[in-house]
Scaffold this motif. Structure first.
Motif, short mmCIF file in Angstrom:
data_model
loop_
_atom_site.label_atom_id
_atom_site.label_comp_id
_atom_site.label_asym_id
_atom_site.label_seq_id
_atom_site.Cartn_x
_atom_site.Cartn_y
_atom_site.Cartn_z
N LEU A 93 -26.45 26.04 -50.97
CA LEU A 93 -26.50 24.60 -51.28
C LEU A 93 -26.56 23.76 -50.01
O LEU A 93 -27.34 22.81 -49.91
N LYS A 94 -25.75 24.15 -49.03
CA LYS A 94 -25.73 23.40 -47.76
C LYS A 94 -27.10 23.44 -47.12
O LYS A 94 -27.61 22.43 -46.61
N ASP A 95 -27.67 24.61 -47.16
CA ASP A 95 -28.99 24.81 -46.58
C ASP A 95 -30.02 23.92 -47.28
O ASP A 95 -30.82 23.23 -46.65
N MET A 96 -29.96 23.92 -48.62
CA MET A 96 -30.89 23.10 -49.39
C MET A 96 -30.67 21.62 -49.09
O MET A 96 -31.63 20.86 -48.91
N ALA A 97 -29.41 21.22 -49.02
CA ALA A 97 -29.09 19.80 -48.81
C ALA A 97 -29.54 19.32 -47.44
O ALA A 97 -29.92 18.17 -47.27
N SER A 98 -29.51 20.23 -46.46
CA SER A 98 -29.91 19.80 -45.12
C SER A 98 -31.42 19.53 -45.06
O SER A 98 -31.89 18.78 -44.22
N LYS A 99 -32.15 20.15 -45.98
CA LYS A 99 -33.59 19.95 -45.98
C LYS A 99 -34.04 18.87 -46.95
O LYS A 99 -35.17 18.41 -46.88
N ASP A 100 -33.19 18.55 -47.90
CA ASP A 100 -33.60 17.59 -48.93
C ASP A 100 -32.50 16.55 -49.13
O ASP A 100 -31.40 16.88 -49.54
#
Ligand code: UDP
Ligand code: MG
Length: 317
Positions: free
Chosen positions: A52-59
Motif C-alpha cells: 500500500l505504501k508503495d502504491m500510495a507513493s506513486k499515486d
C-alpha cells in the motif's frame, strides 16, 4: 464530484496489485469523476502495508489507513466510510470477488438520481463449498423471519452509496456492527445488480466456517431480541401442560376412582413441572426487559430522513 472507493484489506498482498490495476482502468473510463482510493489495512500479517505504501507513493489519490492489529472487516469498513470524503462512496473487497468492471454501470445508475444506493448480489454461489452455501441460505431465511429488516440473500457488501446514506450508516453508532443488517436498516432507494460469483484472484478467504457461524449469530443477536423471548414461550407451555396433567389426574382419581400405584407421584410431577415453567417464564420476563435495554443502549436514530424540502429553515429556527 468526488468518488471515494474504499477497500478493506487483510493479508491481501497478492490481490492488491490486480485490484489497483483494475480500478485504475475502470476509473479512467469514468474520467468525468474525480476519485480517491481508501485502503484500510486491517492489521495484515503479510506485506499488505508495504504494498500500500508503495502504491500510495506513486499515486496521490491513494489513502491508506492501517490498524494496529486485526479488528475485523466491520471495523475496517467503518474506518473507511468515516474517512471517505466523496459525494459518492463505493465499497469493495480487495480480492476482485466484487468485480470493479461493474462500477461504471453503478455510477451511471446513481447519476440518474433515481436511487441512492446501487448494491449487488450474487445469483450463484459456484466455487463455494456446498455446506457453506447451505448454511448461508438457512441463515438468510432465519434472519429475515425474525427481523423487520429485509436482508437479501447473496447480498454483497459491494455497493456505491450517496453521501446521505453513508452519513446515516455512520449515525448508527453501535459497537457491534453487522453491516449487512445496518445497510438494510437505514433504508433508502436501492437498485440491486446481480452477478455471477467470481472466485478470488489470489490469496485465500479469511472466513473459516466457524468465523462465519459466529458472524451469523452476531447478525441475529444484533437485529432481533426474539431469542430472549423463547424462555417465556417455553415456560408458558410447560406450565400449561403440567396444569392440564394435574387436572387429568384429579379427574381420574376423584371421578373415575382410578388410583396410581405410586401415591403422590402425579401431583408431585405436575407441581415440579409447573414451577419449572414459572421459573422459565420469569426468566423470559427478565429477557423482555433486557431486550428493551439492549435496544435503548444501541441508541440507533429513531428514523432516517432521506429528503426534506426546507431543511435549512428548520435548522435556523
Ligand atoms: N477482511 C478484512 N478483515 C478481516 C477479514 C477480511 O478487512 O478480518 C477483508 C478482506 O481483505 C477482503 C474482504 O474483507 O477484502 C472479504 O474477505 P474475504 O474475501 O476473505 O471473504 P469472502 O469473500 O470469502 O467472504
Ligand atoms: Mg472474498
Amino acid at each position: 464530484m468526488l468518488i471515494s472507493l474504499m477497500v478493506p484489506c487483510y493479508n491481501e498482498e497478492e490481490a492488491l496489485p490486480y485490484l489497483y490495476e483494475a480500478l485504475c482502468k475502470v476509473m479512467d473510463e469514468c474520467s468525468q469523476y474525480d476519485y480517491e482510493l481508501i485502503f484500510v489495512n486491517d492489521g495484515s500479517k503479510d506485506k499488505t502495508l508495504s504494498v500500500l505504501k508503495d502504491m500510495a507513493s506513486k499515486d496521490e489519490r491513494i489513502r491508506y489507513i492501517s490498524f494496529s492489529r486485526n479488528f475485523g472487516k466491520e471495523a475496517a469498513m467503518f474506518a473507511g466510510l468515516s474517512s471517505a470524503k466523496g459525494d459518492w462512496i463505493g465499497l469493495l473487497d480487495a480480492d476482485m470477488q466484487d468485480p470493479p468492471s461493474l462500477l461504471p454501470e453503478m455510477f451511471s445508475i446513481l447519476q440518474s438520481g433515481e436511487v441512492d444506493i446501487v448494491a449487488t448480489r450474487r445469483v450463484s454461489r459456484k466455487g463455494e463449498p456446498p455446506i457453506r452455501s447451505f448454511f448461508a441460505r438457512r441463515f438468510y431465511r432465519l434472519i429475515n423471519k425474525f427481523t423487520d429488516v429485509e436482508i437479501v440473500d447473496g447480498a454483497r457488501d459491494f455497493r456505491v452509496m450517496t453521501r446521505p446514506v453513508v452519513d446515516a450508516i455512520l449515525s448508527l453508532s453501535e459497537r457491534q456492527r453487522f453491516s449487512k443488517g445496518i445497510f438494510a436498516w437505514v433504508g433508502f432507494r436501492t437498485k440491486w445488480l446481480e452477478f455471477e460469483n467470481v472466485e478470488r484472484v489470489a490469496g485465500e478467504t479469511k472466513w473459516s466456517f466457524w468465523k462465519l457461524f459466529l458472524y451469523a449469530i452476531e447478525g441475529i443477536v444484533s437485529f432481533t431480541t426474539a431469542p430472549l423471548r423463547i424462555a417465556t414461550l417455553v415456560g408458558f407451555l410447560i406450565s400449561c401442560l403440567s396444569f392440564a396433567y394435574l387436572v387429568y389426574y384429579f379427574i381420574r382419581a376423584i371421578i373415575l376412582r382410578i388410583w396410581d400405584d405410586v401415591p403422590g407421584y402425579p401431583s408431585l410431577l405436575s407441581f415440579m413441572l409447573f414451577l419449572g415453567g414459572m421459573v422459565l417464564m420469569a426468566l423470559g420476563i427478565i429477557g423482555e426487559y433486557l431486550a428493551k435495554t439492549y435496544i435503548e443502549v444501541k441508541r440507533r436514530p429513531l428514523y432516517i430522513i432521506s429528503e426534506d424540502n426546507k431543511k435549512d429553515d428548520s435548522a435556523d429556527s
